[in-house]
Each structure stands twice: as C-alpha cells, then as structure tokens.
Design a protein around this motif. Structure first.
Motif, PDB file in Angstrom:
ATOM      1  N   SER A  28      55.777  29.385  49.227  1.00 47.16           N
ATOM      2  CA  SER A  28      55.987  29.236  47.786  1.00 47.16           C
ATOM      3  C   SER A  28      57.476  28.983  47.554  1.00 47.16           C
ATOM      4  O   SER A  28      58.323  29.742  48.040  1.00 47.16           O
ATOM      5  CB  SER A  28      55.550  30.507  47.059  1.00 47.16           C
ATOM      6  OG  SER A  28      56.161  30.593  45.790  1.00 47.16           O
ATOM      7  N   VAL A  29      57.777  27.929  46.827  1.00 53.07           N
ATOM      8  CA  VAL A  29      59.175  27.622  46.508  1.00 53.07           C
ATOM      9  C   VAL A  29      59.791  28.743  45.676  1.00 53.07           C
ATOM     10  O   VAL A  29      60.964  29.080  45.824  1.00 53.07           O
ATOM     11  CB  VAL A  29      59.283  26.261  45.780  1.00 53.07           C
ATOM     12  CG1 VAL A  29      60.712  26.014  45.307  1.00 53.07           C
ATOM     13  CG2 VAL A  29      58.840  25.130  46.710  1.00 53.07           C
ATOM     14  N   ASP A  30      58.981  29.351  44.830  1.00 52.91           N
ATOM     15  CA  ASP A  30      59.467  30.474  44.020  1.00 52.91           C
ATOM     16  C   ASP A  30      59.854  31.658  44.902  1.00 52.91           C
ATOM     17  O   ASP A  30      60.870  32.322  44.654  1.00 52.91           O
ATOM     18  CB  ASP A  30      58.395  30.913  43.008  1.00 52.91           C
ATOM     19  CG  ASP A  30      58.258  29.932  41.850  1.00 52.91           C
ATOM     20  OD1 ASP A  30      59.224  29.183  41.601  1.00 52.91           O
ATOM     21  OD2 ASP A  30      57.187  29.908  41.214  1.00 52.91           O
ATOM     22  N   ASP A  31      59.038  31.908  45.938  1.00 53.38           N
ATOM     23  CA  ASP A  31      59.371  32.985  46.881  1.00 53.38           C
ATOM     24  C   ASP A  31      60.711  32.713  47.549  1.00 53.38           C
ATOM     25  O   ASP A  31      61.519  33.621  47.761  1.00 53.38           O
ATOM     26  CB  ASP A  31      58.286  33.102  47.963  1.00 53.38           C
ATOM     27  CG  ASP A  31      57.020  33.791  47.462  1.00 53.38           C
ATOM     28  OD1 ASP A  31      57.047  34.338  46.348  1.00 53.38           O
ATOM     29  OD2 ASP A  31      56.015  33.753  48.202  1.00 53.38           O
ATOM     30  N   LEU A  32      60.929  31.451  47.896  1.00 55.09           N
ATOM     31  CA  LEU A  32      62.194  31.073  48.537  1.00 55.09           C
ATOM     32  C   LEU A  32      63.368  31.331  47.599  1.00 55.09           C
ATOM     33  O   LEU A  32      64.382  31.921  48.004  1.00 55.09           O
ATOM     34  CB  LEU A  32      62.158  29.604  48.945  1.00 55.09           C
ATOM     35  CG  LEU A  32      63.479  29.052  49.498  1.00 55.09           C
ATOM     36  CD1 LEU A  32      63.723  29.555  50.906  1.00 55.09           C
ATOM     37  CD2 LEU A  32      63.500  27.539  49.469  1.00 55.09           C
ATOM     38  N   LYS A  33      63.237  30.881  46.369  1.00 52.66           N
ATOM     39  CA  LYS A  33      64.318  31.069  45.393  1.00 52.66           C
ATOM     40  C   LYS A  33      64.669  32.541  45.234  1.00 52.66           C
ATOM     41  O   LYS A  33      65.843  32.920  45.176  1.00 52.66           O
ATOM     42  CB  LYS A  33      63.909  30.485  44.036  1.00 52.66           C
ATOM     43  CG  LYS A  33      63.859  28.972  43.977  1.00 52.66           C
ATOM     44  CD  LYS A  33      63.402  28.519  42.590  1.00 52.66           C
ATOM     45  CE  LYS A  33      63.338  27.004  42.479  1.00 52.66           C
ATOM     46  NZ  LYS A  33      62.818  26.570  41.156  1.00 52.66           N
ATOM     47  N   LYS A  34      63.627  33.385  45.180  1.00 53.57           N
ATOM     48  CA  LYS A  34      63.848  34.826  44.999  1.00 53.57           C
ATOM     49  C   LYS A  34      64.508  35.462  46.220  1.00 53.57           C
ATOM     50  O   LYS A  34      65.205  36.470  46.107  1.00 53.57           O
ATOM     51  CB  LYS A  34      62.509  35.519  44.709  1.00 53.57           C
ATOM     52  CG  LYS A  34      61.912  35.162  43.355  1.00 53.57           C
ATOM     53  CD  LYS A  34      60.514  35.746  43.211  1.00 53.57           C
ATOM     54  CE  LYS A  34      59.859  35.288  41.909  1.00 53.57           C
ATOM     55  NZ  LYS A  34      58.443  35.744  41.817  1.00 53.57           N
ATOM     56  N   ALA A  35      64.263  34.870  47.387  1.00 56.47           N
ATOM     57  CA  ALA A  35      64.794  35.446  48.632  1.00 56.47           C
ATOM     58  C   ALA A  35      66.284  35.169  48.816  1.00 56.47           C
ATOM     59  O   ALA A  35      66.978  35.901  49.521  1.00 56.47           O
ATOM     60  CB  ALA A  35      64.020  34.908  49.828  1.00 56.47           C
ATOM     61  N   ILE A  36      66.791  34.112  48.185  1.00 58.70           N
ATOM     62  CA  ILE A  36      68.210  33.745  48.345  1.00 58.70           C
ATOM     63  C   ILE A  36      69.097  34.750  47.609  1.00 58.70           C
ATOM     64  O   ILE A  36      68.857  35.074  46.440  1.00 58.70           O
ATOM     65  CB  ILE A  36      68.474  32.320  47.814  1.00 58.70           C
ATOM     66  CG1 ILE A  36      67.680  31.288  48.623  1.00 58.70           C
ATOM     67  CG2 ILE A  36      69.963  31.992  47.864  1.00 58.70           C
ATOM     68  CD1 ILE A  36      67.740  29.872  48.046  1.00 58.70           C
ATOM     69  N   HIS A  58      72.461  37.019  56.198  1.00 61.21           N
ATOM     70  CA  HIS A  58      71.052  36.931  55.784  1.00 61.21           C
ATOM     71  C   HIS A  58      70.494  35.545  56.089  1.00 61.21           C
ATOM     72  O   HIS A  58      71.108  34.534  55.758  1.00 61.21           O
ATOM     73  CB  HIS A  58      70.904  37.222  54.290  1.00 61.21           C
ATOM     74  CG  HIS A  58      69.490  37.133  53.797  1.00 61.21           C
ATOM     75  ND1 HIS A  58      69.138  36.387  52.699  1.00 61.21           N
ATOM     76  CD2 HIS A  58      68.341  37.680  54.275  1.00 61.21           C
ATOM     77  CE1 HIS A  58      67.831  36.491  52.508  1.00 61.21           C
ATOM     78  NE2 HIS A  58      67.326  37.274  53.451  1.00 61.21           N
ATOM     79  N   ILE A  59      69.336  35.524  56.741  1.00 62.24           N
ATOM     80  CA  ILE A  59      68.661  34.270  57.114  1.00 62.24           C
ATOM     81  C   ILE A  59      67.264  34.275  56.527  1.00 62.24           C
ATOM     82  O   ILE A  59      66.592  35.309  56.487  1.00 62.24           O
ATOM     83  CB  ILE A  59      68.581  34.158  58.658  1.00 62.24           C
ATOM     84  CG1 ILE A  59      69.991  34.075  59.258  1.00 62.24           C
ATOM     85  CG2 ILE A  59      67.737  32.949  59.082  1.00 62.24           C
ATOM     86  CD1 ILE A  59      70.028  34.292  60.754  1.00 62.24           C
ATOM     87  N   ILE A  60      66.821  33.108  56.089  1.00 66.46           N
ATOM     88  CA  ILE A  60      65.459  32.956  55.553  1.00 66.46           C
ATOM     89  C   ILE A  60      64.686  31.992  56.429  1.00 66.46           C
ATOM     90  O   ILE A  60      65.155  30.889  56.732  1.00 66.46           O
ATOM     91  CB  ILE A  60      65.479  32.430  54.105  1.00 66.46           C
ATOM     92  CG1 ILE A  60      66.225  33.392  53.178  1.00 66.46           C
ATOM     93  CG2 ILE A  60      64.051  32.207  53.594  1.00 66.46           C
ATOM     94  CD1 ILE A  60      66.456  32.838  51.778  1.00 66.46           C
ATOM     95  N   THR A  61      63.504  32.412  56.861  1.00 68.25           N
ATOM     96  CA  THR A  61      62.610  31.523  57.602  1.00 68.25           C
ATOM     97  C   THR A  61      61.184  31.789  57.121  1.00 68.25           C
ATOM     98  O   THR A  61      60.986  32.376  56.068  1.00 68.25           O
ATOM     99  CB  THR A  61      62.780  31.711  59.132  1.00 68.25           C
ATOM    100  OG1 THR A  61      62.033  30.725  59.816  1.00 68.25           O
ATOM    101  CG2 THR A  61      62.348  33.096  59.587  1.00 68.25           C
TER     102      THR A  61
END
Length: 379
Positions: A127-135, A90-93
């Motif tokens: 959104s930093v919150d969006d990032l946290k949720k995506a991990i 899984h990758i996040i960008t």
C-alpha cells in the motif's frame, strides 16, 4: 526438453556466449594496465558502459558492472546504509523481497539499523499509504523489487519514486532482476537512485550484472582495492562478462519490443487452462509480469510434482531458486495471506521469449495427468 524455470535462470543466448569467447581471446589485457593491450581493453570497457547506459536511458558513469543480482542488492543496501548512517538508521522494504534484499536488511539490523517490512495484499502489492506512513526523519533508504520472482506481482515503483523525490534525505533502490526486459521501467528522473540487474535472468551469463547508481548518490564500497568502477567496486574488471552482459541486455530489449505481447498471450492461455483444472489454485494476480505463473495444488508435495515432470523432461520449480531447498512453505504466499495448504504446495512456471504455445500445451497435458495420478495414489 521443455524448460519453464526461467525465473531461476535462463539459457545463455549463443550470441552472448560468442561475444564472451571473442573478448576473452582478443581483449585479455587488464583494463588498468598502461600498455597497448590494457588500453584496448579499457576502451572496450568504456564503450560497453556507454552502450549499457544507452539501453537503460542513463549516463555511462552511472553504470557499475557487478557479478549479478545478489551482489548488486547487497552493494546498494549496505552501501547506502554504511555511507549515510550519520543521517539516519531507518530502512523500509517489503515482506516479499528476494533473500538477497531481505537478509541484507536483517544483517543491518544486527548493526543497529531499524527496518520496516511493509505488508502486502492478496495480490502481493504494498500500500502506498503504508509506505508514506512508514517514512520518518530517520529514514535513509527504501528498497523493493519491481517484479516479484515467485508470483510476478508488480510493485508501484513509479509512485514510490515520486514519493522518494519529496524526501531528498532518503534513497530509493529497486531490484529489477525479474522486471528487466518484460515490464518497462524508466530510470532517468524517476526518483530511483539505485537499480539492480542480473545477466543470467535475461539469457546472459551467471556472474554478470549491472548496478545503476545515479549521479550524486554516494555508497560505501563493499570491496576495497584498486578503485575500479568509480571506487564503488574494486577488483579487476570482468571485461568479457561486461560485454556479454551488454549483448544480453540489447537482445532482451529487442525481444521486449517485438514479442512482449506474445508472452502476455501465452500467460493468458496458461491462466485460462489452469483455472479450469480441478484442485489447482492460481496465486499469480491478474495484473502481473507476463513470464510468471504461480499455482498451488493443495494436498500435493511440490517436490513430488517437480520430479514427476522432470521424468518427462519438463522443468518447473517450487519457488525462488535461492530458497527452494529450504522449507516447503513459500514465504511470499504466506505474506500474501494464503492458507498453509497453498503456501506449502506452490509451483512456479516461468517462461521466456523462447517459450512457444506447443511447449505450454504439452506441459498442461502432462501436468494435468500427473495431478490426477498423484491424487489417485494419495487416495
């Protein structure tokens, strides 16, 4: 000539060209050769790495010389994905990445990786919150740009780095091609494991760049051969290019220290004048990198304006040079939620430390006249 397309490429500094020429003539030996010429070349290469590391505040064995931003981004993203696919896929960008990141991630999707593309707000920020949720437990990489190449928005990479530290299983890559020399970024103990820099964006030469790879970060090489650059990037080293890259980095650091406030002042002047022009919409957020100003003139085709200004030897651009010859629509502005009228009429003005107020004044006068003339023709 008034050149305002510095985000696409910059004019090489004469000192950089001189260093490239001198090294090409005097140190032409292969750094891997065991004779005296090879030894001299190898020592210069080692010294160049040490100097680059000092300028970046990292260790010399964390500096990998590359051929630029596209290679650096691909090496970082694909290198992590292929080396650590056993840990997760899984990758996040983000939705507003440069094509060399966006398309690298898309290529990995074809190999079975899953990619989350984080949305951005009106100012082009995640959104930093969006990032946290995506991990999740399958996440192995976060990749995002520091400064957006089209609108100049700045991502919260410092906060993302702190989040990355809490997840030792994943790696954090930053595309700092547009930020270097304009917006400060600390690498040491930042949570950033990989960072891409391109020479031709800071008055260096095309075909030169640096990829920072932190100690302990293992990546799968895209090139195999002679085990150069810690076996991360095989191939005979471009010694003259490496020396020129370091020279450009040193010069841009010096300019940043002494002139960045002047660049912000020029941007503020540009923003103030453009805001007052009838029919012109500003797309660059108030808190942005100092060298980029993105605008739209709804109803006007951007390429018509580009050519009209070009006749006066004033050069700006539509969007990223890597996608400017494709569809008129700006993918970045679309991701920010702008209307089709604005996304298809975007223009980018990008300055350098060599840009002066007189040039901006002339550009504004010619631009305003051109907008009025083109609108009259349309009516």
């Amino acid at each position: 000539m008034i050149y305002l397309d510095n985000s696409a490429t910059t004019k090489p500094d004469p000192a950089v060209l001189d260093s490239f020429t001198q090294v090409s003539q005097r140190f032409f030996g292969n750094p891997s050769s065991i004779h005296q010429l090879g030894g001299e070349a190898e020592r210069l290469l080692i010294r160049s790495k040490e100097q680059a590391a000092n300028l970046l505040g990292v260790n010399s064995d964390e500096v990998i010389f590359t051929a630029g931003g596209t290679e650096g981004n691909n090496l970082a993203i694909k290198g992590i994905a292929l080396e650590h696919r056993g840990r997760g896929k899984h990758i996040i960008t983000t939705d507003i990445e440069h094509p060399s990141v966006f398309e690298a991630c898309q290529s990995l999707e074809r190999l079975g990786f899953r990619v989350t593309y984080l949305p951005v707000n009106r100012d082009g920020e995640i959104s930093v919150d969006d990032l946290k949720k995506a991990i999740n437990d399958d996440t192995i990489l976060i990749s995002m740009m520091h400064v957006n190449n089209e609108i100049g928005s700045i991502q919260p990479v410092k906060e993302v780095g702190e989040i990355a530290k809490q997840h030792p299983k994943l790696f954090f890559h930053v595309d700092n091609v547009q930020g270097i020399g304009k917006v400060p970024l600390t690498l040491e103990d930042s949570g950033i494991d990989l960072c891409t820099i391109s020479g031709h964006k800071l008055h260096g030469l095309k075909g030169t760049g640096i990829l920072y790879v932190s100690r302990g970060t293992k990546i799968f090489p895209l090139f195999h051969g002679g085990n150069q650059e810690r076996a991360i990037r095989s191939g005979t080293e471009n010694l003259a290019g490496a020396v020129a890259m370091v020279k450009a980095l040193r010069l841009i650091r010096d300019k940043e220290e002494k002139q960045v406030s002047s660049l912000y002042n020029l941007q503020a002047y540009l923003r103030d004048r453009l805001t007052k022009m009838d029919g012109v919409e500003l797309n660059t957020p108030p808190k942005a990198a100092p060298h980029i100003m993105n605008i739209s003139v709804p109803g006007l085709k951007p390429e018509v304006m580009i050519h009209k200004l070009g006749e006066k030897e004033i050069f700006i651009s539509t969007k990223s040079a890597c996608s400017s010859k494709q569809t008129d629509e700006s993918k970045i502005l679309s991701a920010c939620g702008h209307t089709n009228e604005r996304t298809t009429s975007a223009l980018r003005i990008s300055m350098s430390y060599d840009t002066n107020e007189k040039e901006i004044e002339t550009f504004l006068e010619v631009f305003e006249q051109s907008v009025e003339q083109l609108k009259e023709v349309m009516e």
